[in-house]
Design a protein around this motif. Sequence first.
Motif, mmCIF file in Angstrom:
data_model
loop_
_atom_site.group_PDB
_atom_site.id
_atom_site.type_symbol
_atom_site.label_atom_id
_atom_site.label_comp_id
_atom_site.label_asym_id
_atom_site.label_seq_id
_atom_site.Cartn_x
_atom_site.Cartn_y
_atom_site.Cartn_z
ATOM 1 N N GLU A 198 0.668 13.577 -14.429
ATOM 2 C CA GLU A 198 -0.509 13.819 -15.267
ATOM 3 C C GLU A 198 -0.950 15.274 -15.167
ATOM 4 N N PHE A 224 3.686 5.663 -5.865
ATOM 5 C CA PHE A 224 3.585 5.617 -7.326
ATOM 6 C C PHE A 224 2.351 6.369 -7.815
ATOM 7 N N ARG A 225 1.227 6.200 -7.123
ATOM 8 C CA ARG A 225 -0.006 6.858 -7.538
ATOM 9 C C ARG A 225 0.138 8.373 -7.470
ATOM 10 N N ARG A 226 0.706 8.875 -6.366
ATOM 11 C CA ARG A 226 0.899 10.319 -6.241
ATOM 12 C C ARG A 226 1.857 10.854 -7.303
ATOM 13 N N HIS A 227 2.904 10.099 -7.592
ATOM 14 C CA HIS A 227 3.857 10.525 -8.619
ATOM 15 C C HIS A 227 3.173 10.590 -9.985
ATOM 16 N N LEU A 228 2.384 9.583 -10.303
ATOM 17 C CA LEU A 228 1.703 9.573 -11.599
ATOM 18 C C LEU A 228 0.639 10.660 -11.692
ATOM 19 N N GLU A 229 -0.060 10.930 -10.594
ATOM 20 C CA GLU A 229 -1.046 12.018 -10.604
ATOM 21 C C GLU A 229 -0.368 13.361 -10.819
ATOM 22 N N ASP A 243 0.828 -1.210 0.000
ATOM 23 C CA ASP A 243 0.000 0.000 0.000
ATOM 24 C C ASP A 243 0.861 1.259 0.000
ATOM 25 N N SER A 262 2.508 1.603 -3.494
ATOM 26 C CA SER A 262 1.539 1.975 -4.525
ATOM 27 C C SER A 262 1.042 3.404 -4.338
ATOM 28 N N SER A 263 0.941 3.881 -3.088
ATOM 29 C CA SER A 263 0.503 5.262 -2.894
ATOM 30 C C SER A 263 1.557 6.254 -3.374
#
Length: 121
Positions: free
Chosen positions: A111, A103-108, A97, A100-101
């Motif tokens: 974007e 990675f998710r923040r980096h991708l957001e 978790d 993945s959080s």
Amino acid sequence: MTGSVFVELRFWVAVIVSFVVPLCLYLSLRKRRAISPASVFWLGVTLIVIAAADVCMLHGLQMATSKSTSRFDNFFDSELAVGFYLIPALFGGIGIDLVSSVFRRHLEAAEHRYKSDKKTR
């Protein structure tokens, strides 16, 4: 081997790796005012590695109990052995978790930068 698994060094190493190391990592990060995404990422990776090491150590201890004559080692051969695997599952889940959080923040953020660069063109 005729002694109990509970007096072996590898059992106590498993206990220390399972409980003391994650607690120390958490407390050291808790003392900080701000935590970088890299620190969160490496905490997650460390928890995943600890979970994998715990599973390997538990499997080795379970194999060692088959050669032991101690009645206390029956915990590893009974239904309670499933409970021993819950701690690594918990740490592995928390580690996944955290990674993945990050990675998710980096991708957001990437974007968002892409969308803002597209609007300025």
